[in-house]
Design an enzyme around this catalytic site. Sequence first.
Site, PDB file in Angstrom:
ATOM      1  N   ASP A   4       0.874  -1.161   0.000  1.00  0.00           N
ATOM      2  CA  ASP A   4       0.000   0.000   0.000  1.00  0.00           C
ATOM      3  C   ASP A   4       0.922   1.225   0.000  1.00  0.00           C
ATOM      4  OD1 ASP A   4      -3.193   0.583   1.606  1.00  0.00           O
ATOM      5  OD2 ASP A   4      -2.080   1.730   0.108  1.00  0.00           O
TER       6      ASP A   4
HETATM    7  C1  GLC Z   1      -4.287   4.320  -0.320  1.00  0.00           C
HETATM    8  C2  GLC Z   1      -5.204   3.123  -0.134  1.00  0.00           C
HETATM    9  C3  GLC Z   1      -5.106   2.120  -1.239  1.00  0.00           C
HETATM   10  C4  GLC Z   1      -4.876   2.857  -2.543  1.00  0.00           C
HETATM   11  C5  GLC Z   1      -3.494   3.467  -2.484  1.00  0.00           C
HETATM   12  C6  GLC Z   1      -3.199   4.339  -3.713  1.00  0.00           C
HETATM   13  O1  GLC Z   1      -3.668   4.579   0.894  1.00  0.00           O
HETATM   14  O2  GLC Z   1      -5.108   2.432   1.113  1.00  0.00           O
HETATM   15  O3  GLC Z   1      -6.351   1.377  -1.260  1.00  0.00           O
HETATM   16  O4  GLC Z   1      -4.968   1.964  -3.640  1.00  0.00           O
HETATM   17  O5  GLC Z   1      -3.289   4.235  -1.310  1.00  0.00           O
HETATM   18  O6  GLC Z   1      -4.041   5.425  -3.735  1.00  0.00           O
END
Ligand code: GLC
Length: 732
Positions: free
Chosen positions: A264
């Site tokens: 993430d």
């Molecule tokens: C965010 C979310 C994830 C997302 C990523 C990119 O923190 O937790 O679901 O795909 O970052 O935006």
Amino acid sequence: MKNSKKICLVVVCCVLFFFKNNIQAQQFSEIQINAKIDSVLSLLTLEEKVAMCHAQSKFSTPGVGRLGIPEVWMSDGPHGVRGEINWDDWGYAGWTNDYITAFPALTCLAATFNPSIAKAYGISVGEEAKYREKDVLLGPGVNIYRTPLNGRNFEYMGEDPFLASTMVVPYIKGVQQNGVAACVKHYALNNQELWRDHISVEVSERALYEIYLPAFKAAVQQGHVWSIMGAYNQFRGQHTTHNEMLMNKILKEDWAFDGVVISDWGSTHNTKEAALYGLDMEMGTGTDGLTTSTQNAYDFYYLANPFLKMLKEGTIEEAVVDDKVRRILRLMYRTNMSNNSSFGRINNQEHLDVARKIAGEGIVLLKNKNSFFPINPNKEITIAIIGENATKSLTVGGGSSELKAKNEISPLEGLKNRYKNATIIHAKGYASGPSQYDRVVEPTDDLENLKKEAIEVASKADVVLFFGGLNKNHLQDCEGGDRQSFGLPFGQDELIDEILKVNANTGVILVSGNAVEMPWVDNVSAVMQTWYLGSEAGNAMADVISGDVNPSGKLPFSFPKKLTDNAAHSFGEMSYPGDSITQYYKEGILVGYRWHETKKIKPLFAFGEGLSYTNFEISNIGTAKKTYSKDEEIVVSATVSNTGNFDGLEVVQIYVGKSKSKVERALKELKGFKKIMVKKGESETVEISINVNDLAFYDETISDWNLEKGGYVIYVGNASNNISKEIKISIQ
Ligand code: GLC
């Protein structure tokens, strides 16, 4: 036809035949892909290998220019392709060609209980991702609904692992048939937003395997998902994004996952763990996924220079980076280096039709006294449409799943489109402002005046439709925070009470992705749960409100009467939200209806519940026999009769419980369901098969699944709390 023309025609046909076969030959088999991967790997320098394992920008990783290996481009999210974001910060690039179709939130998809519609969803959103030249779509999310306060429940598929598993597989297959990788998330145990980037979850292995992992396992083993996203939180004190048990043992060894683990954004915290415990692509370090950024820090990523240094020193063997690069190259041969992918499609009518159909099948009718719904669209009546959610855009906000929708029909617009003969009067009623916790309300809104106007409008109408619920503001249905109370925000409860004083003929339509408290539920005529429905929201709501579409949605999660009726909220703060360091899932496997049914705590509305405009009866329920052994299929048959005045869809649900067991068990667990169309006055039979092995429990004493012999009860009905018949069977 002249001979010369005939000859030309023959030549053209031959050429086309050659190319067609040639392209088909290009559809690389897994064996061909592995051979290509090995040959490419042997050409790469160590620096090039390491570079492929981490971001070069907000949403891309580098390829290898000298070998013609392309970059990998990713985009959110589960409900549609997010607007283009800047190279190196969270700002939007302001393009004019990244407007897209906003599909309903995944809670709505889960509420359809219709796997075939999940496939259509995946195909459509995958076509838009392909057109936007994205190789990875960062969704779907399947974290289990443990608390009604989790800010991101709207992005997920409810409280039951079997429902989430059944619905996520066709979505993934639909996305990936476009040559776009789905990225199932957030693996694992990311069941709240508060302290998400560090809280350490303690949970029994039984609950881990029976409740929190199944949807991910189905995504990998049945959906063959090409990528998976590590979560922010920790599990037993080790970050899930590079967690030895979750990534190495369970995902890559037990489940034989052959795709790419993507972090993430900002969930990577340690080079050695990231290298050795399963992370393949590090994204977004230096950010919390919503804010902050460390400018151009890409060489300082954990899997960048520090990783390269350890490889050169020999602290980490080159085989470790080779495995990561093999997985990344495999993802590329399936996406941007595959020759059989389409060009995708975007913003076409078909996609809007799919969005509208999903929405129409996901809306859940919870209460309908004296057939308040449907409201005849031809009658010349005055309809009061009250509430900010009748006009507020709900495709924006909510965090990373937010969208730049080309269309977004609001409930007010949708109803005006459909009710041409009615007089529609609207009042905003309440104002959410940026967030009620910032105590900032939009300067134009005088709350008292809004309330007065709404009561005035309600007093003049034949029927009142109150569009309330939550929204995508921070601390509502929004990533990065949890709700801080179970009730409706922005003074809605008081407003509903005031409206009821002047007009009892009131229906409440909740636009939300979470359960809420309903102190007014006995006093309103009807309650409809309509989710976040995206581009076609207003049209889909009008379809159901007018009776053009007979509602068939079923709740994918329980609505407790009060917060402390919920399992996670029954064990004090260490259960939810924890003490900011650690939290304990003390309810174990008893999540959602498993808790309500086993502890006999009646919910306000139950998992699997949803009314129709017609009446169904389920009869002739039976199984072929009463005794089974392992690997056998239990086939449950039933007849569904439509005794009302509308054609409609019903969902027959099969729950199973173990009468006597050596371990604690939920009274009943969903093990099968089927949605079926039955025309008015007619009957249809359904057959639902359950594999006996799926009745096993996860036995911690042997670290494996254990199918107990003896008696079981099969519950057949159309909701977890509405069972038509119980059948006793036994397993040898
Ligand atoms: C965010 C979310 C994830 C997302 C990523 C990119 O923190 O937790 O679901 O795909 O970052 O935006």
